[in-house]
Structures are given as C-alpha cells and as structure tokens.
Design an enzyme around this catalytic site. Structure first.
Site, short mmCIF file in Angstrom:
data_model
loop_
_atom_site.label_atom_id
_atom_site.label_comp_id
_atom_site.label_asym_id
_atom_site.label_seq_id
_atom_site.Cartn_x
_atom_site.Cartn_y
_atom_site.Cartn_z
CG ASN A 159 28.67 51.67 54.43
OD1 ASN A 159 28.25 51.32 54.78
ND2 ASN A 159 29.91 50.98 54.43
CB ALA B 164 30.93 45.15 53.14
CD GLU B 165 30.88 49.53 57.80
OE1 GLU B 165 30.52 49.63 56.55
OE2 GLU B 165 30.21 49.29 58.69
CG ASN B 166 33.76 43.76 56.43
OD1 ASN B 166 33.03 44.41 55.81
ND2 ASN B 166 33.70 42.63 56.59
CB SER C 158 37.38 50.48 53.87
OG SER C 158 36.59 49.91 54.15
#
Lengths: 218, 217, 217, 218
Positions: free
Chosen positions: A23, A46-48, A88
């Site tokens: 990340n 992508a943490e979204n 996530s």
C-alpha cells in the site's frame, strides 16, 4: 543530480519484495510504484477498494468508478480484484499487507510516527494511517529529511502519534535510517553526503553500527 | 418488488436531525442524486457517518457547504477545507475514527455485534476516554457499534427485488452500510429485471434494501 | 503466478498435529481431494475447525473415520454418529460453537480483531467460563479469535494469480477461512487464465492464497 | 382428518408476512414452505448460503453446490442471492431475519426453548439455533405437543437452553400458545380439541385470556 523525491522513491522501491502486497500513501509514497518493474508480480492496494492498482488511464478512457485513495483516476492490472472497505481494512489489519509506505511530518528516536494531525493548524484526520501503521507487516516512511530548515527526525514526536508501533525503516533524501531497540541506526547515506552531514541535519541521535554505504539507486 | 421513488420523495422521507450512513470515498460510489435532493429540500441538523467529506462541490461536500450537517463521524476531512473551517468554528461536531475501525463499527452495528476489539488507536489520542479490554494477554480498544436511521447507498445495478452490485472502487463503504440502518435507500446507475444479476454476483441481498431511487429522468 | 501442486504434495505440507480450517457445509464446498489425500497419507492428531463433521464417508467425515482427528471446533455434529461416538469415548475433544459465533471468531482471527462481542450464548452453557463485557449498558460474551496453521478452501474457479470465486451454497465458510491461516491452499474445480474472473467477481483476492491444487488427473 | 404435522405447518405458514425473510429449521419446520403461496414475495433463507431457497429440483438436474442446511438438493427462486456464512449469520444476528421457525424438545413457562442437546443421549450441537433464537425478529416453535406420551411444553426446561430470549409463539398439533410476561397464554386450539383437552396434555400452566378460537388452517 537526481531530484530528492525521485531518489527517495527509487530507494524505497528496492525494499519491495517480488509477489508482495503493498500500500502506498498519497503524495511522495505514490511515486514509488514508478520504480517497481512490472515483472516482479507486486500488487499495489488502494485502500479505497482495489488490489492491483495500475497507472493513469489514457486520456478520455477514465472510469469514474476506478480511482485511488486521493480520488485520482487509475487503472487496474490483469488479475486485479475489487474489494469493499471491510475487506480492504481486513487485509490491512489482519496482517496480510506486506508493506506500507507512508509520509510523515515526524519520526522520533523510538521509531514512532506522527502523520495525521498538526494541532491548531491542520486536522485532516487519520484516514487509514493508524490501521496501516498498526497492521502492516512492514512500515516504511518516505519523506524529506527536513522541512523549512528543521529536521523531521526528532528526539521525541511533538505531534500526536499515529500508532504505538515502531516503524521499520525511514528513507529520506539524505539517509536510510532503521529504528531499533537501541535507537535510530544510520544504515545508508545519499550519494555525496557524509555521515557528518546527516548528523548535522538531524535533531535525533543517530547510531552508527558498522559501515554506512551510499544508497543504491538503480 | 421494491418501491421505486423519485429523489425528492426520498429526501422527504429523511427528517431533519436524522443519522445518515452515506456510502462513497471522495464521492466515488456516493449516492449523488440523493445528496442533491437533500440539499434542494434544505435538510438541517444531519449527522453524517461516512468515510470522508469529499471536497467542496462534490458529493457529501455539498451537504457541508449547504449547512445541512451538524455532526460527522468520519475518517478523513483533509481534502475539504470547508469541513475543517466549520469544525474549528464549532459549527460541525466531528468525531475522527480510523478508517478500518469505522467500517468495522458500522459492520458491528449491522450484524448484531456488541462492539469492535481493535489495537488500532492504542497509545494515541484515539484511546482517550475509551474502554479497553484484555483478551489472551493482549490489550484492545472497545469501539462501540454504529447504526443509522438511514443508509444512502450508491451502486451499479439494482434488480426489481432490490439485489445490488457495485463496480471497482465504488464498493467502498456501501455494502457494509446497507446492513446497518433502519431504512436503506439505494441509488443504482441502472435498474434491471430479476435474473440479470445472477445469485453469485449479488453483493447486497434485496432483503436489506427498502427503497430504490428511480432512474434519472 | 501461484505454485500449483498435486494433492499428495499438499498433504505432505501439512504435518501431524496441525490446526486446519476446512471449508464446507455438510461437505458441500469442502476441498474433497485434499481431504482424501490427508486420509491417504495417514495424517494424525489434527485439529479441525469447520462448520460440521459431515457424515461418515463424506468430506470431513472421512478424516473422523480414519482416526486423523484429535480435536474439533465445530457448530454441529448431529449428522455424524461416529463423531458423537468418538467424542463420548474421549477420542476426539470437541468444542461446540454457535455457527454465527464460529464464523465471526474465524473472521476476527483473519482481520486482526481482538475477539467477538456477541449476545449469542448468554444465559446458556456456552457462557460457562467465558469472559463477558458490558458495552452501552448491554452485556456480551467475549469470544476469542480463531486462526489455523492451514486453511483448506474449496472453490469454483481460481485464476493463475490465485483469485477465487465460489458457487451458490458452496461459499459458506470458505471465503472467511481464506483470511485466517498461515498457509492457504485452494482446491478449485477449474483453474482459468488471468482475466477470466473479472475484478468485481473475485471473492477471495489472490494475495490471500498460497497454493493451488492441480486439476484432477 | 389432516395429519398432525401438516396442521402445524399450515398454521405456521399463516404467521409469515408478505415480503419477509424467513428461516426454516430442518425437519417439520421445513414443511412450512409448502403452504406459503409463491405470490407473497417471501424469501426463504438457508443458513448455509442462499436467500431465495426453492423446492426440490427435477430429477437429474440437481446441482451439488445448491443444497439446504440438511444437505438436501434444493433450487433457487428468481431473485435469489448467494451468501457466505458471515453474511448469512450477519443477517440472522443483525436483526434482518423477520422470522425463524424451529423445532424443539422443550418450551417452558418463561418461553425458553431447549433444542440443541439431550445430555448423555444426543449432542448434535447448536448449529445455527442459538444465533437464530437470539437474533431473529420473531421466533416461532413448531412441534408436536407431546413426545412418547409426555408434554413438550413444560414448567421449566430440564434440557440445556438454546438462548435466554423468550420465543414469540408455539404452534403444536393441539394448540397455539403465546409466551408473555404473565406466562403461557393459550391463543387457539386445534379443530375438535377443547380447552380442557389442551390443559390435560400440557405440563406447563396455560393461561386463558379471552376467546380461544379454533386454529384457522386454510
């Protein structure tokens, strides 16, 4: 001479193991992806909501439903997977994330990071930073060594901490530093920079244990 | 078959003072027409639970600009200077929650758990005033569940019985929020006949959804 | 690209005494070839975490019959009289866990939570000897996380990088168990090239999977 | 005369509201589905992983990946959704399940159910029963009034409880009984059965509050 940010990004890229899940924070850390060869089988998260984040899409082919955590258009690489926020952060908090690269105003002698709040000035919120620092297998901080003339590597963080966990490595334009039980150990120096130069630019005490070679930047 | 309503009718269902879970991440995946309708009806005193407050002129940012919000539970407001200004001016009461803790607190509210035990936030300001517990010799924060009066969900497709799917990074908080509110209103890009979303592709079962927003005119 | 191995090689990776999370519900969705290989290699002293012990001659029931199991954490053994007999004879130590609590304990182990706060089991034998906690004025059991040395996952498709999907009622415990073990071995019905499972259809991201079982000969 | 089990199933079916989500236990409770008209928009949940459980498939068209909680082949109705065990029990425990119908050896005067263990005889395990009784909005117990000549509606459960929650309704071949704060209230009696007949067949005290009509069984 190589621009400072690129030097940091190139050096951090060398920390990324083949086949790992990584990340990258927004800003400087996101540049690291540019220096990781595609054939290494690294997946960027992508943490979204995507595993397998790719580069910017061609002009006119952007999908409004495919962005990075900063809201910018991205692509997805072959083998990518969509994930919701529970998955996530389940990956991040469950120890499935091999490495995270974050920026930060301050790292201190205990290896603590402070990067989510400057009281009275700026309160952006922690977003995913506290989860990332607490849960990732390896936390690398990528930042300029100093800001406005003062060292960002300090005796003790004066800003609110992001987590109580000791981060694993700091990469700046001047040096590579590893927090340890004994304190901050100077591991590498930038090309053309001496140990004394690094010491002089650093508020925190730096320990020298053995050789301090120049950073490899291929 | 679910009730299918106009955005204005949906906004009328939502009273001032309500607690709203709103999906989306920097407005991606947010129910944009529902938000516009709330702004248009002049909603006031809302509590918004969401990942972020987007930016001025986008998604939840429009509710902030309109003065519709009195309280927010969010993980990040860094890209919306108006939210920060209103927080400092005391106009919006803001609880900042780590993103992973936030989604787990909403999930806990949705699946009947008593709270979330997490190491995230230990030894930081987030711990202040919180209950902690030791399990198997390790200490954890006890973070309470979150539920909403309404969940406003953005999705890709809905079918006539309310089954939903989502696209790429537009999933984010939506599938979890659909579990955790007394009334769930979904705003799909398109509404399709039953069977177009096969059982294995359904991400939010229709039994969780109370209302669908009509297609855009 | 994931390592792809034969069932015998997978069974050799799993030492006697290991803790195995095994997906499936009454053997539906269970990794049947992996189970057969464990029986064939004469595995001993396994701890099995699973929904149930199936029935004699099916799925996990074969491990019970073979005497490979010394401990089980399960929600139901009612359809396998052998499991009940071995429990009564003291040959298998059995912890019975409510099914919803079981899946949440495994999820907690997989996503880094300190435990599960649940009302299920309060005021019953399940409460005996357990830690409880009061949150917002309500009392809950504190149920500890569960992790395995290995998770053995049955699925429909895997692609070359290990992304998995599942079919209908064969999902059950599989996607959750894939989060909660040191090594995850998936047994797909078919292995397909990257891209055949589109991103929105992936239910277990390949980053969670360590080994794929080769196609049946 | 209608067979006892069918009578119970028909009466329970009348409790199911249009458009609701319902879980039926294995055995007698699963018969209830046969008496719920398809046009009522009811979705049946099988806790092993489907919302929209349908009848048995045609011979030769069974899918080994589509079964009920007992492992028997089923179908899925149009609009069905596959769910994993976390979602399945999230629905049950989160209060999303409108009604569950369970069998049971014992119900007592406080409305407690005991249905998962007969110590020394049979320890099947609780499966999903504890979660269902704790989490469902409405819990209906469908069972024979007596087994081997002794009442299954008892003063106080002698078997281990399934939950501390008071169940909402008991439907037997003889009566419909509602647990309340005051105790068990006799609401209906089976066709041709008198109040005294029900009392005589019941170990627990039954309260009569107003009329006790015959069960409707259309």
């Amino acid at each position: 001479m190589m621009e400072a940010k690129e030097r940091i990004a190139r050096r951090v890229a060398r920390e990324i193991k083949p086949g790992s899940l990584v990340n990258l924070g927004i800003g400087l850390p996101s540049m690291v992806a540019n220096f990781v060869p595609a054939d290494r089988g690294v997946f960027f998260q992508a943490e979204n909501g995507v595993i397998g984040l790719g580069a910017r899409p061609p002009e006119g082919m952007e999908d409004p439903h495919l962005t990075d955590a900063g809201g910018g258009f991205v692509t997805a690489v072959p083998g990518a997977a969509s994930i919701d926020s529970a998955m996530s952060f389940g990956l991040i908090r469950g120890g499935h994330l091999d490495m995270t690269v974050l920026g930060g105003p301050q790292v201190d002698e205990r290896g603590h990071l402070a990067n989510w709040k400057v009281p009275g000035k700026m309160v952006p919120g922690m977003g995913g930073a506290m989860d990332l620092v607490t849960g990732a297998k390896r936390v690398v901080v990528a930042m300029q060594h100093a800001a406005k003339g003062s060292s960002k590597i300090v005796r003790e963080c004066t800003l609110p901490l992001t987590a109580q966990r000791r981060i694993d490595l700091v990469v700046t334009d001047l040096a590579v530093i590893e927090p340890t039980d004994e304190g901050l150990v100077l591991r590498e120096r930038a090309p053309g920079v001496t140990i004394d130069d690094v010491m002089a630019a650093t508020e925190a005490r730096l320990l020298v244990r053995g050789a301090v070679p120049e950073m490899p930047l291929d | 078959m679910k009730d299918c309503i106009k955005a204005e009718a949906a906004a009328d269902l939502i009273p001032d003072g309500a607690v709203l879970l709103i999906g989306g991440f920097m407005a991606v995946g947010s129910p944009l027409r529902l938000i516009d309708a709330l702004v248009a009806r002049g909603a006031k005193d809302l509590t918004i639970v969401a990942n972020d407050s987007a930016m001025p002129g986008k998604g939840i940012g429009k509710l902030v600009t309109a003065g519709a919000v009195s309280r927010m539970i969010v993980s990040h407001i860094g890209l919306n200077p108006e939210t920060q200004a209103k927080m400092i001016a005391g106009e919006i009461d803001i609880e900042l929650v780590p993103q992973g803790t936030l989604v787990e607190r909403i999930r806990a509210g949705g699946v009947g758990l008593g709270g979330v035990l997490t190491p995230t936030g230990l030894g930081t300001e987030v711990e202040d005033g919180k209950q902690t517990i030791e399990v198997n010799g390790r200490r954890f924060l006890v973070e309470p569940p979150i539920r909403g009066d309404f969940a406003l969900i953005g999705c890709r497709q809905a079918d006539y019985v309310g089954n939903l799917d989502y696209s790429l990074t537009a999933h984010n908080f939506n599938p979890i929020m659909a579990l955790a509110a007394d009334m769930v209103i979904a705003e799909p890009d398109v509404i399709v006949p039953v069977g177009v979303i096969p059982p294995d592709a359904v991400k939010t079962p229709g039994v969780l959804v109370d209302r669908l927003l009509q297609r855009a005119a």
